[in-house]
Design a protein around this motif. Structure first.
Motif, PDB file in Angstrom:
ATOM      1  N   VAL A 147     -21.544  -7.846  29.471  1.00  0.00           N
ATOM      2  CA  VAL A 147     -21.501  -8.686  28.267  1.00  0.00           C
ATOM      3  C   VAL A 147     -21.222 -10.114  28.724  1.00  0.00           C
ATOM      4  CG1 VAL A 147     -20.332  -9.050  26.071  1.00  0.00           C
ATOM      5  CG2 VAL A 147     -20.492  -6.736  27.004  1.00  0.00           C
ATOM      6  N   PHE A 148     -22.035 -11.052  28.295  1.00  0.00           N
ATOM      7  CA  PHE A 148     -21.800 -12.432  28.751  1.00  0.00           C
ATOM      8  C   PHE A 148     -21.984 -13.420  27.598  1.00  0.00           C
ATOM      9  CE2 PHE A 148     -25.873 -14.656  28.733  1.00  0.00           C
ATOM     10  CZ  PHE A 148     -26.763 -13.606  28.519  1.00  0.00           C
ATOM     11  N   THR A 149     -21.466 -14.625  27.810  1.00  0.00           N
ATOM     12  CA  THR A 149     -21.649 -15.730  26.871  1.00  0.00           C
ATOM     13  C   THR A 149     -22.046 -16.982  27.639  1.00  0.00           C
ATOM     14  OG1 THR A 149     -20.125 -14.933  25.190  1.00  0.00           O
ATOM     15  CG2 THR A 149     -20.366 -17.302  25.328  1.00  0.00           C
ATOM     16  N   GLY A 150     -23.105 -17.646  27.196  1.00  0.00           N
ATOM     17  CA  GLY A 150     -23.403 -19.009  27.639  1.00  0.00           C
ATOM     18  C   GLY A 150     -24.024 -19.153  29.018  1.00  0.00           C
ATOM     19  N   PRO A 179     -19.324   6.636  23.846  1.00  0.00           N
ATOM     20  CA  PRO A 179     -17.961   6.256  23.459  1.00  0.00           C
ATOM     21  C   PRO A 179     -17.050   6.050  24.676  1.00  0.00           C
ATOM     22  CG  PRO A 179     -18.679   8.267  22.302  1.00  0.00           C
ATOM     23  CD  PRO A 179     -19.737   7.928  23.298  1.00  0.00           C
ATOM     24  N   ARG A 180     -17.449   6.593  25.822  1.00  0.00           N
ATOM     25  CA  ARG A 180     -16.612   6.441  27.028  1.00  0.00           C
ATOM     26  C   ARG A 180     -17.087   5.258  27.872  1.00  0.00           C
ATOM     27  NH1 ARG A 180     -18.647  11.174  26.753  1.00  0.00           N
ATOM     28  NH2 ARG A 180     -20.038  10.746  28.493  1.00  0.00           N
ATOM     29  N   ALA A 181     -18.003   4.468  27.335  1.00  0.00           N
ATOM     30  CA  ALA A 181     -18.622   3.413  28.147  1.00  0.00           C
ATOM     31  C   ALA A 181     -17.593   2.368  28.598  1.00  0.00           C
ATOM     32  CB  ALA A 181     -19.717   2.724  27.343  1.00  0.00           C
ATOM     33  N   GLY A 182     -17.960   1.676  29.648  1.00  0.00           N
ATOM     34  CA  GLY A 182     -17.131   0.570  30.133  1.00  0.00           C
ATOM     35  C   GLY A 182     -17.891  -0.739  29.976  1.00  0.00           C
ATOM     36  N   LEU A 183     -17.160  -1.819  29.784  1.00  0.00           N
ATOM     37  CA  LEU A 183     -17.782  -3.133  29.596  1.00  0.00           C
ATOM     38  C   LEU A 183     -17.240  -4.108  30.631  1.00  0.00           C
ATOM     39  CD1 LEU A 183     -17.181  -3.488  25.715  1.00  0.00           C
ATOM     40  CD2 LEU A 183     -19.241  -2.596  26.837  1.00  0.00           C
ATOM     41  N   VAL A 184     -18.136  -4.877  31.229  1.00  0.00           N
ATOM     42  CA  VAL A 184     -17.687  -6.029  32.022  1.00  0.00           C
ATOM     43  C   VAL A 184     -18.033  -7.249  31.192  1.00  0.00           C
ATOM     44  CG1 VAL A 184     -17.934  -7.357  34.134  1.00  0.00           C
ATOM     45  CG2 VAL A 184     -18.163  -4.868  34.207  1.00  0.00           C
ATOM     46  N   THR A 185     -17.046  -8.046  30.848  1.00  0.00           N
ATOM     47  CA  THR A 185     -17.323  -9.241  30.045  1.00  0.00           C
ATOM     48  C   THR A 185     -17.162 -10.469  30.925  1.00  0.00           C
ATOM     49  OG1 THR A 185     -15.037  -9.492  29.312  1.00  0.00           O
ATOM     50  CG2 THR A 185     -16.479  -8.149  27.925  1.00  0.00           C
ATOM     51  N   PRO A 188     -10.975 -15.583  29.402  1.00  0.00           N
ATOM     52  CA  PRO A 188     -11.560 -14.244  29.314  1.00  0.00           C
ATOM     53  C   PRO A 188     -11.209 -13.532  28.013  1.00  0.00           C
ATOM     54  CG  PRO A 188      -9.871 -14.371  31.035  1.00  0.00           C
ATOM     55  CD  PRO A 188     -10.108 -15.758  30.562  1.00  0.00           C
ATOM     56  N   SER A 189     -10.104 -13.937  27.386  1.00  0.00           N
ATOM     57  CA  SER A 189      -9.687 -13.245  26.152  1.00  0.00           C
ATOM     58  C   SER A 189     -10.665 -13.477  25.003  1.00  0.00           C
ATOM     59  CB  SER A 189      -8.279 -13.686  25.743  1.00  0.00           C
ATOM     60  OG  SER A 189      -8.172 -15.073  25.797  1.00  0.00           O
ATOM     61  N   ALA A 190     -11.590 -14.431  25.164  1.00  0.00           N
ATOM     62  CA  ALA A 190     -12.599 -14.631  24.117  1.00  0.00           C
ATOM     63  C   ALA A 190     -13.486 -13.388  23.970  1.00  0.00           C
ATOM     64  CB  ALA A 190     -13.461 -15.855  24.431  1.00  0.00           C
ATOM     65  N   LEU A 191     -13.609 -12.608  25.044  1.00  0.00           N
ATOM     66  CA  LEU A 191     -14.468 -11.415  24.991  1.00  0.00           C
ATOM     67  C   LEU A 191     -13.727 -10.107  25.269  1.00  0.00           C
ATOM     68  CD1 LEU A 191     -17.714 -12.702  26.823  1.00  0.00           C
ATOM     69  CD2 LEU A 191     -17.343 -12.469  24.369  1.00  0.00           C
ATOM     70  N   SER A 192     -12.552 -10.184  25.870  1.00  0.00           N
ATOM     71  CA  SER A 192     -11.909  -8.939  26.327  1.00  0.00           C
ATOM     72  C   SER A 192     -11.559  -8.007  25.167  1.00  0.00           C
ATOM     73  CB  SER A 192     -10.662  -9.249  27.148  1.00  0.00           C
ATOM     74  OG  SER A 192      -9.741  -9.954  26.358  1.00  0.00           O
ATOM     75  N   TRP A 193     -11.388  -8.565  23.980  1.00  0.00           N
ATOM     76  CA  TRP A 193     -11.054  -7.754  22.803  1.00  0.00           C
ATOM     77  C   TRP A 193     -12.148  -6.746  22.470  1.00  0.00           C
ATOM     78  CZ3 TRP A 193     -14.481  -7.986  18.769  1.00  0.00           C
ATOM     79  CH2 TRP A 193     -15.383  -9.067  18.777  1.00  0.00           C
ATOM     80  N   LEU A 194     -13.360  -6.977  23.000  1.00  0.00           N
ATOM     81  CA  LEU A 194     -14.478  -6.083  22.675  1.00  0.00           C
ATOM     82  C   LEU A 194     -14.155  -4.624  22.994  1.00  0.00           C
ATOM     83  CD1 LEU A 194     -17.468  -8.270  23.882  1.00  0.00           C
ATOM     84  CD2 LEU A 194     -17.082  -7.455  21.544  1.00  0.00           C
ATOM     85  N   GLY A 195     -13.257  -4.426  23.971  1.00  0.00           N
ATOM     86  CA  GLY A 195     -12.885  -3.056  24.323  1.00  0.00           C
ATOM     87  C   GLY A 195     -12.222  -2.320  23.178  1.00  0.00           C
ATOM     88  N   ALA A 196     -11.563  -3.078  22.314  1.00  0.00           N
ATOM     89  CA  ALA A 196     -10.815  -2.435  21.229  1.00  0.00           C
ATOM     90  C   ALA A 196     -11.733  -1.922  20.118  1.00  0.00           C
ATOM     91  CB  ALA A 196      -9.808  -3.429  20.643  1.00  0.00           C
ATOM     92  N   ARG A 235     -13.216   0.905  27.905  1.00  0.00           N
ATOM     93  CA  ARG A 235     -12.537   0.187  28.989  1.00  0.00           C
ATOM     94  C   ARG A 235     -13.241  -1.156  29.212  1.00  0.00           C
ATOM     95  NH1 ARG A 235     -14.033   3.596  33.270  1.00  0.00           N
ATOM     96  NH2 ARG A 235     -15.466   4.351  31.680  1.00  0.00           N
ATOM     97  N   VAL A 236     -12.461  -2.160  29.544  1.00  0.00           N
ATOM     98  CA  VAL A 236     -13.048  -3.492  29.746  1.00  0.00           C
ATOM     99  C   VAL A 236     -12.539  -4.090  31.041  1.00  0.00           C
ATOM    100  CG1 VAL A 236     -13.147  -5.864  28.901  1.00  0.00           C
ATOM    101  CG2 VAL A 236     -13.201  -4.002  27.287  1.00  0.00           C
TER     102      VAL A 236
END
Ligand SMILES: Cc1ncc(C[n+]2csc(CCOP(=O)(O)OP(=O)(O)O)c2C)c(N)n1
Ligand SMILES: [Mg+2]
Length: 780
Positions: free
Chosen positions: A650-653, A715-721, A727-735, A740-741
């Motif tokens: 997952v990325f931004t910009g 549902p068990r997927a992991g995300l690299v943001t 980093p907290s702009a995207l880390s919440w996506l795990g919730a 896992r993020v």
């Protein structure tokens, strides 16, 4: 039988005096009711400022019921809010219920609010100093509207700030004065409630006359209202000069203390200091204690006649500062006490005031209470005949049409900043109807934020002709900047607070002046922080503008840590009434700018913030336009995941190339890996939290956009943001789905370097993304 009334305006001074008393009483009673009479459930102080209101009641009575014209607009000192409500209560525009709910949920606001109050409020106030300065910029906006033919000169109003003297301590006042001088503003009045008391202290005596110097230097007329008519008359009597000199030399703190102590203290002190002068002693002794106290506090700001004359004197368009001497808490037992800012009258004190004003018990809320029937009818007629009564509702002009698409600049490699500049330059073509309504501005960073193309075509806004000396001398330059009344770029010096206030003022042009303008402001992204309170102030009053923060992030490379913004994504996410987007590609910029111009004009829209970059990156080849709808909602799959995929990047910009490279490498081991481009962490988060809140807000619990997007994954997927920012702009996506993020981003100050070095050092490169993925998927 109806009483025969005299011409309501013939009794000007007594009527203003009577209204002064009414306003002082109603404001004090409103505060008293909220704090002492209304049932309290939380044991918390409600608050309100009786002394600050009493300090300004004469000024506001004279202004609102006499000098003000319907086209004038006023920013009221925040803690004088109850006076403004009392004025509208007397005019019949405010309900008793609202007064009684002062500072309660849905009730009249603590400080005047354009969006929340139910009376007309021209400018919100609260953060001291900002409400003052915005009036100067509103007068610039008004001149812009006149110069460009959107309104008639004859309809020009005065932009007026009613300010506390401590507001003169705010630095933004002086930044504004300088910029206002450069732009030769007019039709602006600032009226200082010069009680020489702030929240904590009395004003330093050394400031005497300093404000006159500062304002006069900046081209303002200064009218000082030191003494009222009574004082002036007494000073002219034998022995009076010594009394006047004594007052002039009396330190502010001592004047305040004696005011609080009252008549006998005044007498003791004056006789001690002046008693050896027979004429002056006789003069002092000709007053009883009450009359002496009245005389000593008969300052210009409490004298209706003095105020009326002063307002009449400033009958041209020259910017004018009125320094109206006042007493904080005038007419109340709190007068002059150093703790009176938050101080309140106790029950016996307010009872005493009520009785002294002839207001019967139970008639405290009567708009004309305490007056005989005839006097009340006379005063009511006076109020209704004031120009304020004729003020219509605010304007609501139709939206300027926005084309279905804005053309995407061509080029295999582009940066979002250059795309922004090119799109804007395209809109600057002569006669483009959208371009005609765009006003650009920047705090001395016009060229370096790619506004130059627009300015070359549309010119600088100047009330008087500004020649391009370099062009005339045939010195080659990419910037051809001529200034005149047709120009559409407001050039500002480096003062980000001014920049945001100018955006806010232009962003209110529709309700204020009936002209839809689309303000676009560019600023180096890190320096948003410099003007943050002014940005918040503009958003608080729902001004509409497009803010472009560029360049941003560590990606600024060689410029180094002082210029690399880190936490602006969090500002964008946390700021209400501002939608934050961070595009990666030029076609996203075009899509989002089009959206912004539309959204800024919608009743339920907002301002928009684009965080851009100077990094040129390879553009995406699009198969179709299907990505667009999702991009406008905050994110889209740049590479769709397989259903039930175990992972996504997952990325931004501007960090897109690293995310794409990592996705390509990881895809070999993680088939079906998704690549999510988050165009707005702000919208995604808001949509998600609104979905959670739907349960108690009664809205239909539709799945939010981010839930739908992530719902494709296992549902068990992991995300690299990854984002070039906190980093907290995207880390919440795990919730969102309990995934896992591994969040990548910048959480310490940047430094100089080229991008490979910086991205490696700060773990933003493809290797870092691959490592983070490995950690998530292979080791857990
Ligand atoms: C930016 C900001 N800082 C602090 C405050 C808190 N505050 C509210 S009023 C005030 C002092 C006001 O003094 P003055 O302007 O002289 O008003 P007065 O009540 O004396 O008329 C302060 C510090 C605020 N509202 N805004
Ligand atoms: Mg003050």
């Amino acid at each position: 039988m109806t009483a025969v009334l005299a011409d309501p305006r013939s009794d000007l001074i007594p009527s203003i005096e009577a209204l002064d008393t009414r306003l002082r009483w109603l404001s004090a009673w409103t505060v008293h009711n909220a704090n002492n009479l209304r049932p309290k459930r939380d044991g918390m102080k409600v608050g309100g400022h009786q002394a600050s209101c009493a300090s300004m009641s004469t000024i506001m009575a004279a202004l609102y019921f006499h000098a003000l014209r319907p086209q004038d607009k006023v920013a009221v000192k925040p803690h004088a809010g109850p006076l403004l409500h009392a004025i509208h209560y007397m005019l019949g525009n405010q309900s008793l219920e609202q007064l009684q709910r002062f500072r309660g949920l849905g009730g009249m606001q603590s400080y005047p609010s354009r969006t929340k109050d139910q009376i007309p409020v021209d400018f919100s106030t609260g953060s001291v100093g900002l409400g003052v300065a915005i009036t100067a910029f509103a007068s610039l906006v008004q001149d812009y509207c006149i110069a460009q033919g959107h309104m008639a000169e004859a309809d020009a109003g005065r932009m007026i700030a009613l300010m506390g003297d401590a507001e003169l301590d705010e630095g933004n006042i002086y930044e504004c004065l300088i910029e206002a001088y450069k732009h030769d503003i007019r039709n602006c009045w600032w009226v200082v409630d010069y009680n020489r008391q702030s929240l904590d202290a009395t004003t330093a005596d050394r400031m005497f006359r300093r404000f006159d110097d500062i304002f006069e230097t900046c081209g303002w007329r200064v009218i000082t209202l030191k003494s009222g008519k009574l004082q002036k008359a007494v000073f002219a009597r034998p022995g009076g000069q010594a009394l006047e000199d004594w007052i002039d030399n009396c330190p502010n703190a001592e004047f305040a203390a004696l005011t609080y102590q009252g008549g006998s203290a005044w007498r003791e002190r004056l006789l001690k200091d002046l008693g050896d002068q027979p004429a002056t002693r006789a003069l002092i002794e000709s007053f009883d204690d009450a009359a002496l106290a009245q005389l000593m506090t008969n300052l210009g700001g409490h004298c209706a006649e003095t105020l009326v004359e002063a307002f009449a004197e400033a009958n041209d368009d020259k910017p004018t500062l009125f320094i109206a001497y006042t007493v904080k808490g005038y007419g109340l037992p709190l007068a002059g006490h150093k703790d009176n800012h938050s101080g309140m009258m106790n029950a016996p004190q307010i009872e005493g005031l009520r009785a002294s004003l002839n207001i019967a018990e139970g008639e405290e809320w009567e708009p004309y209470g305490g007056l005989g029937a005839n006097a009340a009818a006379q005063l009511k007629a006076f109020v209704e005949a004031s120009a304020l009564g004729a003020k219509g509702p605010e304007h609501s002009p139709p939206a300027i049409p926005v084309p279905a698409r804005l053309p995407v600049p061509e080029g295999e490699e582009q940066s979002t900043q250059s795309a922004f500049g090119r799109i804007l330059m395209d809109l600057a073509r002569p006669g483009d109807p959208l371009g005609d309504r765009i006003v650009t501005t920047a705090p001395d960073v016009t060229q370096t934020t790619n506004l130059g193309g627009f300015v070359n075509r549309r010119g600088l806004f100047r009330r008087s002709e500004l020649k391009d000396v370099f062009q005339a001398a045939r010195i080659p330059s990419a910037q051809k900047w001529v200034g005149n009344t047709a120009g559409q770029h407001v050039e500002l010096g480096i003062a980000e607070t001014n920049f945001f206030l100018v955006l806010a003022a232009f962003g209110l042009s529709a309700p204020h002046f009936g002209t839809r303008l689309l303000p676009v402001g560019t600023v180096y992204d890190p320096f948003i922080a410099r003007g943050l309170d002014a940005l918040n102030y503009g958003c608080y009053q729902d001004a509409r503008f497009l803010l472009v923060g560029t360049p941003s992030g560590l990606t600024l490379g060689a410029e180094g840590g002082a210029h690399q913004s880190i936490n602006t994504p969090l500002i964008g996410m946390g700021q209400p009434n501002l939608d934050y987007f961070e595009p990666a590609f030029a076609d996203e910029v075009a899509l989002l700018m089009r959206h912004a111009f539309d959204h800024m004009q919608q009743a339920d829209g907002s301002s928009v913030y684009l965080r851009l970059s100077t990094r040129s990156i390879r553009q995406e080849e699009r198969a179709d336009e299907s990505w667009e709808a999702d991009a406008l909602k905050g994110a889209y799959w740049l590479r769709k995941p397989a259903s039930g995929a175990e992972a996504a990047v997952v990325f931004t910009g501007a960090i897109a190339p690293e995310a794409i490279a990592a996705w390509e490498t990881l895809g070999e081991d993680l088939p079906g890996l998704g690549l999510l481009n988050v165009t707005s962490p702000d919208l995604l988060h808001r949509g998600w939290s609104a979905r959670r809140a739907a349960r108690w807000t009664g809205k239909r619990p539709e799945p939010s956009h981010v839930e739908t997007l992530l719902g494709t994954l296992s549902p068990r997927a992991g995300l690299v943001t990854v984002i070039d920012g906190s980093p907290s702009a995207l880390s919440w996506l795990g919730a969102v789905k309990g995934m896992r993020v591994s969040p990548l981003g910048v959480d310490r100050f940047g430094q100089t370097g080229d991008l490979p070095d910086l991205y490696r050092t700060y773990r933003l490169d493809a290797d870092a993304i691959i490592d983070a993925a490995a950690e998530l998927f292979l080791e857990s």
